[in-house]
Design a protein around this motif. Sequence first.
Motif, mmCIF file in Angstrom:
data_model
loop_
_atom_site.group_PDB
_atom_site.id
_atom_site.type_symbol
_atom_site.label_atom_id
_atom_site.label_comp_id
_atom_site.label_asym_id
_atom_site.label_seq_id
_atom_site.Cartn_x
_atom_site.Cartn_y
_atom_site.Cartn_z
ATOM 1 N N LYS A 30 -8.822 -3.170 -4.417
ATOM 2 C CA LYS A 30 -8.837 -2.898 -2.979
ATOM 3 C C LYS A 30 -8.148 -1.575 -2.677
ATOM 4 O O LYS A 30 -8.689 -0.728 -1.954
ATOM 5 C CB LYS A 30 -8.153 -4.044 -2.228
ATOM 6 N N ALA A 31 -6.948 -1.372 -3.210
ATOM 7 C CA ALA A 31 -6.191 -0.151 -2.935
ATOM 8 C C ALA A 31 -6.927 1.081 -3.455
ATOM 9 O O ALA A 31 -6.978 2.118 -2.775
ATOM 10 C CB ALA A 31 -4.803 -0.248 -3.563
ATOM 11 N N VAL A 32 -7.495 0.981 -4.651
ATOM 12 C CA VAL A 32 -8.210 2.120 -5.225
ATOM 13 C C VAL A 32 -9.444 2.465 -4.405
ATOM 14 O O VAL A 32 -9.705 3.634 -4.097
ATOM 15 C CB VAL A 32 -8.598 1.831 -6.690
ATOM 16 N N LEU A 33 -10.204 1.455 -4.021
ATOM 17 C CA LEU A 33 -11.431 1.701 -3.252
ATOM 18 C C LEU A 33 -11.117 2.248 -1.863
ATOM 19 O O LEU A 33 -11.828 3.124 -1.359
ATOM 20 C CB LEU A 33 -12.242 0.406 -3.145
ATOM 21 N N ASP A 74 -4.911 4.588 -16.653
ATOM 22 C CA ASP A 74 -4.896 4.870 -15.216
ATOM 23 C C ASP A 74 -6.174 4.389 -14.546
ATOM 24 O O ASP A 74 -6.175 4.025 -13.366
ATOM 25 C CB ASP A 74 -4.710 6.370 -14.969
ATOM 26 N N PHE A 75 -7.271 4.411 -15.289
ATOM 27 C CA PHE A 75 -8.546 3.990 -14.719
ATOM 28 C C PHE A 75 -8.658 2.465 -14.622
ATOM 29 O O PHE A 75 -9.560 1.954 -13.978
ATOM 30 C CB PHE A 75 -9.700 4.547 -15.565
ATOM 31 N N LYS A 76 -7.735 1.762 -15.267
ATOM 32 C CA LYS A 76 -7.745 0.302 -15.199
ATOM 33 C C LYS A 76 -7.167 -0.217 -13.890
ATOM 34 O O LYS A 76 -7.240 -1.414 -13.612
ATOM 35 C CB LYS A 76 -6.969 -0.277 -16.378
ATOM 36 N N MET A 77 -6.583 0.695 -13.108
ATOM 37 C CA MET A 77 -6.021 0.289 -11.826
ATOM 38 C C MET A 77 -7.091 -0.314 -10.916
ATOM 39 O O MET A 77 -6.800 -1.167 -10.086
ATOM 40 C CB MET A 77 -5.384 1.497 -11.136
ATOM 41 N N VAL A 78 -8.345 0.131 -11.090
ATOM 42 C CA VAL A 78 -9.414 -0.400 -10.252
ATOM 43 C C VAL A 78 -9.632 -1.884 -10.536
ATOM 44 O O VAL A 78 -10.147 -2.627 -9.684
ATOM 45 C CB VAL A 78 -10.726 0.401 -10.477
ATOM 46 N N ILE A 79 -9.245 -2.347 -11.735
ATOM 47 C CA ILE A 79 -9.341 -3.766 -12.076
ATOM 48 C C ILE A 79 -8.119 -4.519 -11.558
ATOM 49 O O ILE A 79 -8.230 -5.612 -11.006
ATOM 50 C CB ILE A 79 -9.474 -3.945 -13.604
ATOM 51 N N LYS A 80 -6.948 -3.882 -11.698
ATOM 52 C CA LYS A 80 -5.710 -4.529 -11.260
ATOM 53 C C LYS A 80 -5.595 -4.575 -9.734
ATOM 54 O O LYS A 80 -5.193 -5.579 -9.166
ATOM 55 C CB LYS A 80 -4.508 -3.788 -11.845
#
Length: 325
Positions: free
Chosen positions: A56-59, A47-53
Amino acid sequence: MPQTTGTPSLESLDQLQLNLDSGNLLLLNLILGFVMFGVAIGIDPSDFKMVIKKPKAVLVGLSGQWLILPFLTILLIALMGSYISTGMAMGMILVASCPGGNISNFMVHHAKGNTALSVSLTAFSTVGSIILTPLTFLFWGTIYTSWIATDAENPLLRELSINPIEVGTAVFLLLGLPLLLGMGLRRIAPHLVSRLHTPMRWASILAFLAIIIVAFSKNLESFLAYIHLIFAIVLIHNAAVYLGGYTWSRAFKLKRRERRSIAIEMGIQNSGLGLVLLLNPTIFPLELPIGGMAAITAWWGIWHMVSGLSISSYWRMRTQTDAHE
């Protein structure tokens, strides 16, 4: 405890006392630990890899949670002025300082939003709350007490001195340890976790209601007598957060599914954490008039379930309608 006959006032709401013995305080901590354990078994390291994928959306989502949400809160407090008490204002700030709530992922899935993004935001928000919850409450609480509050003699303002390290330690014990245990169980027994995940989600809702019942067990009648004073405040606050989250993510040209996810993540707050922190005498001494803070925090936790289900159902219906057009 103030009398509830006649028309209750904002000031008498702040004076509402929540007297809990050590057994009840331990029970509250165990209930919140159970809730957070349920959240943790739904968190996977991936789930924490979403910031790599999708950085923009996570930030955008995290900045909405930790910057836009408290900013909107302090703006509303300034606009409401004398319509809210000091305790109610501080309660709004406390709610805005908590991480996203544990039912947000279900609401996002129901709304046909981006569930993976929602889970990632919940994971980041919950882990980050160990540091960010005390710092956010200290920063925005100081802005309120220094620039907005007009009653300088209010005992809540005179005596409230938040120690970020103390709050951070409490948050770690309440959230950090259950998170580590839950994520550890997911890693060593994934099949068991897959069976527990859905039942734990629903059980956590009942657990939050149990937190409220335990917290107000000795003066539930008084709490109900003040509902009319806080209903509109929480409704406006919660609605502004949903709208602010959707608008914030739209400004960055995120897709509709991601906008829905971020709006719901911001509108569903872990009010149980806020309530348990309020009832921790090492953080909020027993003599402080925290009735207004507790009432706002507790009602937020109830109302966001209603609002979350309503808005997610509306968006789900809109998605189905759009698909047939």
